[in-house]
Design an enzyme around this catalytic site. Structure first.
Site, PDB file in Angstrom:
ATOM      1  N   GLU A  89       1.923 -16.504  -8.828  1.00  0.00           N
ATOM      2  CA  GLU A  89       1.157 -15.247  -8.755  1.00  0.00           C
ATOM      3  C   GLU A  89       0.257 -15.229  -7.540  1.00  0.00           C
ATOM      4  O   GLU A  89      -0.446 -16.206  -7.257  1.00  0.00           O
ATOM      5  CB  GLU A  89       0.326 -15.107 -10.041  1.00  0.00           C
ATOM      6  N   HIS A  90       0.285 -14.097  -6.851  1.00  0.00           N
ATOM      7  CA  HIS A  90      -0.547 -13.874  -5.661  1.00  0.00           C
ATOM      8  C   HIS A  90      -0.280 -14.927  -4.578  1.00  0.00           C
ATOM      9  O   HIS A  90      -1.212 -15.374  -3.908  1.00  0.00           O
ATOM     10  CB  HIS A  90      -2.040 -13.852  -6.026  1.00  0.00           C
ATOM     11  N   GLY A 202       1.590  -3.928 -14.425  1.00  0.00           N
ATOM     12  CA  GLY A 202       1.943  -5.121 -13.648  1.00  0.00           C
ATOM     13  C   GLY A 202       3.433  -5.396 -13.697  1.00  0.00           C
ATOM     14  O   GLY A 202       3.879  -6.518 -13.477  1.00  0.00           O
ATOM     15  N   SER A 204       5.616  -3.473 -11.887  1.00  0.00           N
ATOM     16  CA  SER A 204       6.165  -2.915 -10.647  1.00  0.00           C
ATOM     17  C   SER A 204       6.896  -1.599 -10.811  1.00  0.00           C
ATOM     18  O   SER A 204       7.931  -1.374 -10.166  1.00  0.00           O
ATOM     19  CB  SER A 204       7.107  -3.910  -9.974  1.00  0.00           C
ATOM     20  N   ASP A 250       7.949  -7.845  -5.542  1.00  0.00           N
ATOM     21  CA  ASP A 250       8.433  -6.827  -6.483  1.00  0.00           C
ATOM     22  C   ASP A 250       9.736  -6.211  -6.004  1.00  0.00           C
ATOM     23  O   ASP A 250      10.697  -6.064  -6.766  1.00  0.00           O
ATOM     24  CB  ASP A 250       7.407  -5.699  -6.626  1.00  0.00           C
ATOM     25  N   ASN A 298      -4.904  -0.762  -9.748  1.00  0.00           N
ATOM     26  CA  ASN A 298      -4.112   0.289  -9.137  1.00  0.00           C
ATOM     27  C   ASN A 298      -4.499   0.401  -7.675  1.00  0.00           C
ATOM     28  O   ASN A 298      -5.676   0.338  -7.335  1.00  0.00           O
ATOM     29  CB  ASN A 298      -4.398   1.596  -9.884  1.00  0.00           C
ATOM     30  N   TYR A 307      -7.100  -6.469  -4.925  1.00  0.00           N
ATOM     31  CA  TYR A 307      -5.879  -6.986  -4.308  1.00  0.00           C
ATOM     32  C   TYR A 307      -6.034  -7.215  -2.794  1.00  0.00           C
ATOM     33  O   TYR A 307      -5.779  -8.310  -2.281  1.00  0.00           O
ATOM     34  CB  TYR A 307      -4.710  -6.029  -4.589  1.00  0.00           C
TER      35      TYR A 307
HETATM   36  P1  NG1 Z   1       2.221  -5.628  -9.063  1.00  0.00           P
HETATM   37  O1  NG1 Z   1       1.909  -6.285 -10.332  1.00  0.00           O
HETATM   38  O2  NG1 Z   1       3.564  -4.998  -9.088  1.00  0.00           O
HETATM   39  O3  NG1 Z   1       1.177  -4.675  -8.565  1.00  0.00           O
HETATM   40  C1  NG1 Z   1       1.393  -7.092  -6.948  1.00  0.00           C
HETATM   41  C2  NG1 Z   1       2.103  -7.092  -5.602  1.00  0.00           C
HETATM   42  C3  NG1 Z   1       3.066  -8.301  -5.478  1.00  0.00           C
HETATM   43  C4  NG1 Z   1       2.356  -9.605  -5.803  1.00  0.00           C
HETATM   44  C5  NG1 Z   1       1.633  -9.473  -7.167  1.00  0.00           C
HETATM   45  C6  NG1 Z   1       0.800 -10.675  -7.521  1.00  0.00           C
HETATM   46  C7  NG1 Z   1       2.492  -4.831  -4.714  1.00  0.00           C
HETATM   47  C8  NG1 Z   1       3.440  -3.691  -4.623  1.00  0.00           C
HETATM   48  N1  NG1 Z   1       2.883  -5.875  -5.455  1.00  0.00           N
HETATM   49  O4  NG1 Z   1       2.337  -6.839  -7.956  1.00  0.00           O
HETATM   50  O5  NG1 Z   1       3.613  -8.332  -4.180  1.00  0.00           O
HETATM   51  O6  NG1 Z   1       1.470  -9.965  -4.791  1.00  0.00           O
HETATM   52  O7  NG1 Z   1       0.753  -8.334  -7.192  1.00  0.00           O
HETATM   53  O8  NG1 Z   1       1.576 -11.818  -7.606  1.00  0.00           O
HETATM   54  O9  NG1 Z   1       1.443  -4.806  -4.114  1.00  0.00           O
END
Ligand code: NG1
Length: 559
Positions: A89-90, A202, A204, A250, A298, A307
């Protein structure tokens, strides 16, 4: 497949610029069929038997709704699934490999392209959604997209659902131009979207909508077959126009998904996804997904203080470490900055990301973590302090790293974020090599053999959760609670999946314990925190999942 194909984009993570990137060279040969987005004609090619009854009813409703809405049949469907991350993750935006899988839940973008001579051809794209009250119809003029680098307004905090479609549309036009793909002008289109991925959980949903929209526009404007890596790369960059500096996991999971397989996704030197079979054990290995119903971060709302901040923390940590230890200039990701993977590889003198000698690998991880701790002796640095470590003026650092994607942060934590990234990458390595080695040597594990195997995988997931909660600070109390309940009721391991700060948990569960875990979660989490959920809402909140197939172009017009 047709003879021509859209080539993989030049460098996978470079931001497009109106002039073609200089490093691009066309592929020497056409890609093998498995590298091309498949065109399917039967639902069997997409879904497995347990899902077919539901999907047949859903697709048949879609066909009927399309006809009723537009008075003409749909001609094709671009279909992309959601994604659940098993572990890692991340770390994708630090260029470390991750281990996600595609979900059976997906987004369908059903399209009819109106021919030039059709009396209804009016130069408009009408975009509707089967959930029309939640996602109202939008109408666009194809004229407005003559410049493929058109602006998408993302100033509102609550983005309209159509911006994800527009991001896909822009990506298709922009990358076709950059790669000089032969395309016809954007035609008049009627589109109906049907999404089954819970939004903001989460999983995607938004990437699936961007990927499927991008594919739909490509399919409407070119007869060439489409390379999967082209679709992944262009979707990642397209989605970034919506304000999140995303890593690419994703889109890779959605495009490369393989039924019953996890995917070891690497980003260097190009994006690749190696399917890793999720082993048939006795009892079988299962995954349970539980939605905390806390809205996950979001992009427009929380990107700037969650993020995007994490992305910047990882980049600045890498740059500072590289400077301090004199490992040379790191390769730049997306014109943005160096990566922790770059630093790690330099320290360990290893470019390929495979499990070598396990003890040596562990020593390497410990050495990199030691250097992180030696460099960052506290968990909070002001921007001025970070700039000083970087050897730059604060305003230059802010301009370079904190303006392209919006950031709201006064302090940065470089130490804990880096330790999470480095250690999590090692957990991915351990998890995937456990899956792969067991698959090779023991086709089917017996109950007694599978217990330590489950325990080992579960321990890695639990350690990942602890690290996300304590070091990366991307979990939340509700998600922590779900993971604890799942473990109490028999899950071998449980962790958050995706961005975090809410969203879903994923638990690894022996098949004979799945009912216990689901019932335990219902009793101790949902009945307490969400007592008013209807039975069907509850079924959608917590359920067993299997890895599903990736993106396809479906020439299915009647079911
Ligand atoms: P989600 O959960 O789909 O928002 C986001 C990032 C991934 C990854 C994860 C954490 C986007 C579109 N996706 O996923 O690339 O970094 O967080 O592991 O920003």
């Amino acid at each position: 497949m047709t003879s021509a194909s859209i080539p993989a984009s030049p460098s996978p993570w470079t931001t497009p610029h109106p002039s073609p990137p200089p490093t691009y060279s066309p592929p020497l040969s056409f890609p093998p069929p498995e590298d091309v987005v498949p065109t399917v004609t039967r639902l069997h090619d997409i879904y497995s038997s347990p899902d077919l009854a539901h999907q047949t009813a859903r697709w048949s409703a879609l066909v009927a709704r399309f006809k009723a809405l537009y008075d003409r049949p749909m001609t094709f469907v671009a279909r992309s699934p959601g994604r659940v991350n098993l572990i890692g993750e991340h770390i994708d935006y630090s260029w470390f490999p991750v281990l996600p899988m595609a979900t059976v839940h997906d987004v369908l973008v059903a399209v009819c392209v109106l021919p030039e001579n059709d009396p209804s051809t009016d130069g408009r794209i009408i975009l509707s959604n089967v959930s029309s009250s939640k996602y109202p119809t939008r109408v666009f003029n194809t004229q407005d997209f003559q410049d493929p680098f058109f602006e998408i307004s993302t100033t509102k905090t609550d983005l309209d659902w159509s911006v994800y479609f527009l991001a896909g549309l822009k990506g298709a036009l922009m990358f076709s131009k950059l790669c000089s793909t032969e395309t016809s002008p954007l035609p008049t289109m009627r589109i109906l979207v049907d999404g089954e991925i819970p939004p903001r959980a989460g999983l995607s949903a938004s990437s699936a909508l961007v990927c499927s929209s991008l594919l739909a526009i490509l399919a409407a404007t070119t007869t060439s077959s489409i390379e999967k890596s082209f679709l992944v790369n262009s979707s990642v960059i397209s989605e970034r126009v919506l304000g999140v500096n995303s890593g690419g996991m994703d889109q890779a999971a959605s495009v490369f998904g393989v039924r019953d397989h996890a995917l070891l996704v690497d980003f260097r030197p190009l994006v690749t996804a190696k399917p890793v079979r999720v082993l048939d054990t006795v009892p079988p290995l299962c995954f349970v997904l539980a939605n905390s119903l806390v809205v996950a971060a979001n992009r427009a709302e929380t990107g700037p203080d969650k993020y995007n901040v994490r992305v910047v923390e990882a980049v600045l940590a890498a740059e500072i470490l590289a400077r301090k230890y004199g490992v040379g200039r790191l390769e730049i990701r997306d014109g943005f900055g160096g990566t922790l993977r770059g630093f790690y590889d330099r320290v360990c003198g290893k470019e390929d990301w495979t499990m070598g000698d396990r003890e040596a690998e562990e020593r390497a991880v410990r050495e990199v973590v030691r250097r992180v701790q030696e460099t960052f002796d506290k968990d909070r640095y002001s921007l001025d302090e970070v700039a000083e470590m970087l050897g730059q003026k604060t305003e230059d650092m802010v301009r370079k790293y904190m303006t392209r994607f919006p950031i709201r942060a006064k302090y940065l934590n470089l130490r804990d974020r880096s330790i999470h990234v480095i250690e999590e990458s090692f957990r991915v390595k351990c998890f995937s090599s456990l899956l792969a080695s067991s698959t090779h040597h023991l086709r089917t594990l017996s109950t007694s053999e599978s217990r330590p195997y489950f325990d080992a995988l579960g321990a890695l997931m639990n350690a990942s959760q602890a690290s996300c909660a304590n070091l990366f600070e991307c979990s939340c109390p509700e998600v922590d609670e779900l993971t604890q309940i799942a473990r109490r009721y028999g899950a071998a391991g449980s962790r958050m999946t995706g961005t975090g700060w809410g969203g879903c948990t994923l638990s690894l569960v022996r098949a004979d314990k799945v009912a216990d875990v689901i019932n335990g979660l219902k009793k101790e989490y949902y009945a307490v925190r969400y007592p008013d959920l209807s039975p069907s809402q509850l079924e959608q909140a917590v359920f067993a999942i299997r890895p599903g197939n990736g993106t396809v172009l479906a020439k299915i017009t009647a079911v």
